[in-house]
Design a protein around this motif. Structure first.
Motif, PDB file in Angstrom:
ATOM      1  N   THR A 113       0.837  -1.205   0.000  1.00 12.84           N
ATOM      2  CA  THR A 113       0.000   0.000   0.000  1.00 12.84           C
ATOM      3  C   THR A 113       0.869   1.250   0.000  1.00 12.84           C
ATOM      4  O   THR A 113       0.592   2.221  -0.721  1.00 12.84           O
ATOM      5  N   GLY A 114       1.938   1.244   0.802  1.00 12.42           N
ATOM      6  CA  GLY A 114       2.860   2.375   0.789  1.00 12.42           C
ATOM      7  C   GLY A 114       3.502   2.570  -0.568  1.00 12.42           C
ATOM      8  O   GLY A 114       3.621   3.701  -1.061  1.00 12.42           O
ATOM      9  N   ALA A 115       3.902   1.465  -1.221  1.00 19.11           N
ATOM     10  CA  ALA A 115       4.486   1.553  -2.559  1.00 19.11           C
ATOM     11  C   ALA A 115       3.470   2.079  -3.564  1.00 19.11           C
ATOM     12  O   ALA A 115       3.813   2.868  -4.462  1.00 19.11           O
ATOM     13  N   LEU A 116       2.215   1.651  -3.418  1.00 18.43           N
ATOM     14  CA  LEU A 116       1.155   2.118  -4.315  1.00 18.43           C
ATOM     15  C   LEU A 116       0.938   3.617  -4.166  1.00 18.43           C
ATOM     16  O   LEU A 116       0.834   4.350  -5.166  1.00 18.43           O
ATOM     17  N   LEU A 117       0.900   4.103  -2.929  1.00 16.87           N
ATOM     18  CA  LEU A 117       0.696   5.539  -2.718  1.00 16.87           C
ATOM     19  C   LEU A 117       1.862   6.339  -3.285  1.00 16.87           C
ATOM     20  O   LEU A 117       1.656   7.406  -3.878  1.00 16.87           O
ATOM     21  N   ASP A 118       3.079   5.836  -3.119  1.00 14.86           N
ATOM     22  CA  ASP A 118       4.237   6.514  -3.721  1.00 14.86           C
ATOM     23  C   ASP A 118       4.107   6.554  -5.241  1.00 14.86           C
ATOM     24  O   ASP A 118       4.402   7.577  -5.882  1.00 14.86           O
ATOM     25  N   ALA A 119       3.677   5.441  -5.839  1.00 16.59           N
ATOM     26  CA  ALA A 119       3.543   5.378  -7.294  1.00 16.59           C
ATOM     27  C   ALA A 119       2.479   6.357  -7.784  1.00 16.59           C
ATOM     28  O   ALA A 119       2.645   6.989  -8.837  1.00 16.59           O
ATOM     29  N   LEU A 120       1.400   6.479  -7.036  1.00 18.63           N
ATOM     30  CA  LEU A 120       0.347   7.422  -7.431  1.00 18.63           C
ATOM     31  C   LEU A 120       0.846   8.864  -7.351  1.00 18.63           C
ATOM     32  O   LEU A 120       0.578   9.679  -8.250  1.00 18.63           O
ATOM     33  N   ARG A 121       1.568   9.173  -6.306  1.00 20.82           N
ATOM     34  CA  ARG A 121       2.087  10.545  -6.173  1.00 20.82           C
ATOM     35  C   ARG A 121       3.066  10.865  -7.295  1.00 20.82           C
ATOM     36  O   ARG A 121       3.120  11.993  -7.784  1.00 20.82           O
ATOM     37  N   GLU A 122       3.843   9.865  -7.690  1.00 24.40           N
ATOM     38  CA  GLU A 122       4.845  10.079  -8.736  1.00 24.40           C
ATOM     39  C   GLU A 122       4.331   9.735 -10.131  1.00 24.40           C
ATOM     40  O   GLU A 122       5.097   9.786 -11.100  1.00 24.40           O
ATOM     41  N   ARG A 123       3.045   9.342 -10.210  1.00 24.87           N
ATOM     42  CA  ARG A 123       2.394   9.014 -11.487  1.00 24.87           C
ATOM     43  C   ARG A 123       3.146   7.917 -12.246  1.00 24.87           C
ATOM     44  O   ARG A 123       3.345   7.995 -13.463  1.00 24.87           O
ATOM     45  N   ARG A 124       3.558   6.871 -11.521  1.00 23.39           N
ATOM     46  CA  ARG A 124       4.284   5.763 -12.149  1.00 23.39           C
ATOM     47  C   ARG A 124       3.296   4.709 -12.629  1.00 23.39           C
ATOM     48  O   ARG A 124       2.549   4.130 -11.835  1.00 23.39           O
ATOM     49  N   THR A 125       3.296   4.457 -13.918  1.00 22.73           N
ATOM     50  CA  THR A 125       2.443   3.426 -14.503  1.00 22.73           C
ATOM     51  C   THR A 125       3.247   2.640 -15.537  1.00 22.73           C
ATOM     52  O   THR A 125       4.285   3.106 -16.018  1.00 22.73           O
ATOM     53  N   ARG A 126       2.739   1.463 -15.868  1.00 17.37           N
ATOM     54  CA  ARG A 126       3.257   0.727 -17.012  1.00 17.37           C
ATOM     55  C   ARG A 126       2.102  -0.012 -17.665  1.00 17.37           C
ATOM     56  O   ARG A 126       1.088  -0.304 -17.007  1.00 17.37           O
ATOM     57  N   THR A 127       2.240  -0.281 -18.929  1.00 18.35           N
ATOM     58  CA  THR A 127       1.215  -1.013 -19.660  1.00 18.35           C
ATOM     59  C   THR A 127       1.733  -2.411 -19.931  1.00 18.35           C
ATOM     60  O   THR A 127       2.810  -2.582 -20.512  1.00 18.35           O
ATOM     61  N   VAL A 128       0.987  -3.418 -19.491  1.00 13.49           N
ATOM     62  CA  VAL A 128       1.468  -4.793 -19.533  1.00 13.49           C
ATOM     63  C   VAL A 128       0.659  -5.618 -20.532  1.00 13.49           C
ATOM     64  O   VAL A 128      -0.478  -5.298 -20.871  1.00 13.49           O
ATOM     65  N   SER A 129       1.285  -6.690 -20.984  1.00 17.29           N
ATOM     66  CA  SER A 129       0.594  -7.651 -21.835  1.00 17.29           C
ATOM     67  C   SER A 129      -0.282  -8.562 -20.981  1.00 17.29           C
ATOM     68  O   SER A 129      -0.082  -8.703 -19.767  1.00 17.29           O
ATOM     69  N   LEU A 130      -1.250  -9.202 -21.633  1.00 14.47           N
ATOM     70  CA  LEU A 130      -2.111 -10.190 -20.991  1.00 14.47           C
ATOM     71  C   LEU A 130      -2.315 -11.358 -21.937  1.00 14.47           C
ATOM     72  O   LEU A 130      -2.084 -11.242 -23.149  1.00 14.47           O
ATOM     73  N   GLY A 131      -2.755 -12.472 -21.393  1.00 20.24           N
ATOM     74  CA  GLY A 131      -3.135 -13.616 -22.205  1.00 20.24           C
ATOM     75  C   GLY A 131      -4.647 -13.742 -22.270  1.00 20.24           C
ATOM     76  O   GLY A 131      -5.361 -13.381 -21.329  1.00 20.24           O
ATOM     77  N   LEU A 132      -5.138 -14.246 -23.390  1.00 18.23           N
ATOM     78  CA  LEU A 132      -6.569 -14.470 -23.583  1.00 18.23           C
ATOM     79  C   LEU A 132      -6.760 -15.909 -24.040  1.00 18.23           C
ATOM     80  O   LEU A 132      -6.142 -16.356 -25.010  1.00 18.23           O
ATOM     81  N   ALA A 133      -7.618 -16.646 -23.331  1.00 14.71           N
ATOM     82  CA  ALA A 133      -7.933 -18.029 -23.684  1.00 14.71           C
ATOM     83  C   ALA A 133      -9.362 -18.093 -24.184  1.00 14.71           C
ATOM     84  O   ALA A 133     -10.281 -17.572 -23.533  1.00 14.71           O
ATOM     85  N   SER A 134      -9.564 -18.744 -25.339  1.00 18.06           N
ATOM     86  CA  SER A 134     -10.881 -18.793 -25.969  1.00 18.06           C
ATOM     87  C   SER A 134     -11.186 -20.205 -26.434  1.00 18.06           C
ATOM     88  O   SER A 134     -10.274 -21.008 -26.694  1.00 18.06           O
TER      89      SER A 134
END
Length: 322
Positions: A113-134
């Motif tokens: 939670t502390g790491a998350l709050l730091d990331a929000l204050r510093e606007r740290r994001t990344r876009t990740v891949s996902l898998g899809l099963a059909s």
């Protein structure tokens, strides 16, 4: 920031008091609505509502990998759109928390939670891949709904282990690494196809890989954790690429001993290898067919028996706060 906190009250490593502290900490930094899940699939429904409302900037999942998977499937119900959809944040509360740890988050809910709050204050994001099963067109499973997964899936042996663990948990057993290891042994002793696999992997532009007993699909590395030890089934797998596959065509006693040792001693540079091992990297689309119905798991959730599943690796599918 408007945020929805999806809380799994049955999360194995957080108490009610801890959850209250986390909610208070998050609410001090954002306009927060907290909702506790009440049934299987509730987190998915909440994620979908957040995506469709257009009024939520962030969805925080407080729970294990199953809770995260449901939230992701809700957010991506109409497909990936990381620039439009709410972002995702994870506070680990399960027994293993592979997705959160693979993102580099602490395994402790308070520290995360502390790491998350730091990331929000510093606007740290990344876009990740996902898998899809059909469900595969033209097969008995073609009408099976598609489902996203964040870190792994499996058809065959490992999915059978997941199913056994779920049965034990329904009987009141705690989810521990010892429980998983016991179910691995029982699955091995009762596996009818361990010498002659029933799975064929097909992909565009390549010869099929036949007679697999086990097929592990990885969207990131490590594949899982035993306590604090990471286990690398596909060391090259990454949130920045498509899907990796580890397939084994023999699970005799010597083969199991060899590959189990290789998994337990695996590193980010070296995973299982040998004449009965197939390793494939960065696949965007492939299909697994089985001559007999086999168990399927995604993100550690047993999804029943399947004879054919088509997998798609989708790059840049989801925006996460890290």
């Amino acid at each position: 920031m408007r945020a929805l906190l999806v809380v799994n009250p049955a999360a194995t490593t957080t108490s009610a008091r801890t959850r209250d502290v986390l909610i208070h900490a998050l609410a001090s930094e954002m306009k927060l609505e907290a909702v506790s899940t009440e049934y299987r699939g509730h987190a998915r429904d909440l994620g979908r509502q957040a995506a469709e409302s257009g009024e939520v900037d962030l969805v925080v999942a407080l729970g294990g990998d199953g809770t995260v998977n449901e939230v992701v499937n809700g957010l991506l119900h109409d497909g990936p759109d990381p620039d439009r959809l709410p972002g995702l944040a994870v506070v680990p509360g399960g027994s293993t928390n592979v997705f959160a740890r693979a993102l580099g988050l602490p395994n402790d809910a308070v520290e995360a939670t502390g790491a998350l709050l730091d990331a929000l204050r510093e606007r740290r994001t990344r876009t990740v891949s996902l898998g899809l099963a059909s469900g595969t067109p033209g097969t008995p499973d073609e009408e099976v709904p598609s489902r996203w997964f964040t870190f792994c899936a499996g058809l065959g042996f490992d999915a059978g282990v997941v199913g056994r663990v779920e049965q034990q948990r329904e009987r009141g057993k705690r989810s521990t690494h010892a429980l998983y290891l016991r179910q691995v042994l029982r699955q091995f002793l009762e596996e009818p196809n361990r010498r002659h696999g029933t799975i064929t992997l097909e992909r565009p532009g390549a010869d099929p890989v036949e007679d697999l007993v086990l097929s592990i699909i990885c969207n990131t590395s490590p594949w899982t954790y035993l306590g604090n030890r990471p286990v690398y089934a596909s060391p090259e797998a990454s949130f920045d690429t498509a899907l990796d596959v580890l397939g084994l065509s023999r699970l005799s006693t010597p083969a199991v001993a060899r590959y189990a040792t290789q998994l337990l001693t695996s590193t980010p540079e070296r995973g299982p290898r040998g004449k009965h091992a197939t390793t494939l990297h960065d696949l965007t689309r492939f299909t697994l067919h089985s001559k007999a119905p086999l168990p399927l798991q995604m993100d550690g959730d047993h999804l029943g028996l399947r004879t054919s599943v088509t997998f798609t690796g989708v790059r840049r599918a989801l925006r996460v706060i890290v």
